[in-house]
Design a protein around this motif. Sequence first.
Motif, PDB file in Angstrom:
ATOM      1  N   GLU A 219       0.815  -1.215   0.000  1.00 40.17           N
ATOM      2  CA  GLU A 219       0.000   0.000   0.000  1.00 40.17           C
ATOM      3  C   GLU A 219       0.850   1.268   0.000  1.00 40.17           C
ATOM      4  O   GLU A 219       0.351   2.351  -0.356  1.00 40.17           O
ATOM      5  CB  GLU A 219      -0.930  -0.003   1.222  1.00 40.17           C
ATOM      6  N   LEU A 220       2.102   1.144   0.376  1.00 41.33           N
ATOM      7  CA  LEU A 220       2.980   2.311   0.401  1.00 41.33           C
ATOM      8  C   LEU A 220       3.609   2.610  -0.959  1.00 41.33           C
ATOM      9  O   LEU A 220       4.073   3.722  -1.200  1.00 41.33           O
ATOM     10  CB  LEU A 220       4.096   2.113   1.436  1.00 41.33           C
TER      11      LEU A 220
ATOM     12  N   LYS B  63       2.890   5.738  -2.836  1.00 47.26           N
ATOM     13  CA  LYS B  63       3.293   6.951  -2.117  1.00 47.26           C
ATOM     14  C   LYS B  63       4.798   7.177  -2.147  1.00 47.26           C
ATOM     15  O   LYS B  63       5.282   8.208  -1.672  1.00 47.26           O
ATOM     16  CB  LYS B  63       2.831   6.872  -0.658  1.00 47.26           C
TER      17      LYS B  63
ATOM     18  N   THR C  82       8.189   8.425  -3.059  1.00 47.33           N
ATOM     19  CA  THR C  82       8.685   9.587  -3.810  1.00 47.33           C
ATOM     20  C   THR C  82      10.196   9.738  -3.719  1.00 47.33           C
ATOM     21  O   THR C  82      10.795  10.449  -4.520  1.00 47.33           O
ATOM     22  CB  THR C  82       8.062  10.890  -3.269  1.00 47.33           C
TER      23      THR C  82
ATOM     24  N   HIS D 290       7.459  14.312   6.194  1.00 48.49           N
ATOM     25  CA  HIS D 290       6.694  13.896   5.011  1.00 48.49           C
ATOM     26  C   HIS D 290       5.721  12.766   5.369  1.00 48.49           C
ATOM     27  O   HIS D 290       5.798  11.664   4.806  1.00 48.49           O
ATOM     28  CB  HIS D 290       7.629  13.445   3.898  1.00 48.49           C
ATOM     29  N   PRO D 291       4.793  13.018   6.266  1.00 48.06           N
ATOM     30  CA  PRO D 291       3.882  11.949   6.718  1.00 48.06           C
ATOM     31  C   PRO D 291       2.955  11.418   5.630  1.00 48.06           C
ATOM     32  O   PRO D 291       2.443  10.308   5.748  1.00 48.06           O
ATOM     33  CB  PRO D 291       3.080  12.629   7.834  1.00 48.06           C
ATOM     34  N   ASP D 292       2.744  12.201   4.571  1.00 44.89           N
ATOM     35  CA  ASP D 292       1.828  11.780   3.498  1.00 44.89           C
ATOM     36  C   ASP D 292       2.556  11.130   2.330  1.00 44.89           C
ATOM     37  O   ASP D 292       1.929  10.800   1.317  1.00 44.89           O
ATOM     38  CB  ASP D 292       1.023  12.985   3.000  1.00 44.89           C
ATOM     39  N   GLU D 293       3.861  10.961   2.454  1.00 42.80           N
ATOM     40  CA  GLU D 293       4.652  10.319   1.415  1.00 42.80           C
ATOM     41  C   GLU D 293       5.344   9.098   2.018  1.00 42.80           C
ATOM     42  O   GLU D 293       5.275   8.855   3.218  1.00 42.80           O
ATOM     43  CB  GLU D 293       5.708  11.289   0.856  1.00 42.80           C
ATOM     44  N   ALA D 294       6.016   8.344   1.166  1.00 40.36           N
ATOM     45  CA  ALA D 294       6.790   7.195   1.632  1.00 40.36           C
ATOM     46  C   ALA D 294       8.182   7.253   1.023  1.00 40.36           C
ATOM     47  O   ALA D 294       8.381   7.795  -0.074  1.00 40.36           O
ATOM     48  CB  ALA D 294       6.102   5.887   1.258  1.00 40.36           C
TER      49      ALA D 294
ATOM     50  N   ASN E 235       6.250   5.118   7.476  1.00 40.35           N
ATOM     51  CA  ASN E 235       5.983   5.403   6.069  1.00 40.35           C
ATOM     52  C   ASN E 235       7.229   5.163   5.226  1.00 40.35           C
ATOM     53  O   ASN E 235       7.725   6.028   4.512  1.00 40.35           O
ATOM     54  CB  ASN E 235       5.470   6.844   5.883  1.00 40.35           C
TER      55      ASN E 235
END
Length: 217
Positions: free
Chosen positions: A18-19, A22, A24, A46-50, A87
């Motif tokens: 699932e990551l 995300k 980048t 960067h909590p919304d990226e991986a 993440n």
Amino acid sequence: QKDNKEMIKHRRFQNDPELYPKLTTLLHLSGGQDSVYVAWRWLQDHPDEAILLHHINLVARGENRLVQENRAVRKALDYFQSKGLDNFVYYESDFSYGNLPRISIKDIQICTVFSSIILRTPSFRNIKTLLLSWHLNEVNAPGIDRGFRVKALLKAFEIEGIQLEFPIGEMTRRQMADDMPEDLLKLVHTCRKPDKRGACGKCKTCKEMKEAGIFRG
């Protein structure tokens, strides 16, 4: 050799599918202060990226640091997860210099070969940033010069559209130590030539740690 084989045998991965969308950013995680600090700071910011964290089990003549570095990486990953900083996707690879003359190839060139393989892998096509963890006193040094070898190798492998970033290029080891949690700093391994007693206290990185007042023998 026995320790090396055991460490490679018990390799660990962290691969949450699932990551993948995300992902980048790519960072080579050695287990040393620089890369562990960069990973910790990035995961927080960067909590919304991986991020893809990649470690190389590097066998180099005269530098018996494979086991210590791998252990430091595992401890750092456990620390990140304990703080909810999960993440990331994690991979390990192996490389041995064998009988090659040590001076002819730099570690960063080996990392860049692996970077090129990773960046050509379809699962990681969203990665557009490569983090290079060189601190203030080395990022502009003649042998590094803001990643000139990295740029040349990526070009040779026809890797395009990748941005190189130097997140600690303006930071000293002391500044990193002051910013990162003490319990995380205790987990890093920075010595290049450790012995049974611990860090050698004589290699380049040990001297840097001493100058910063954060050396642990």
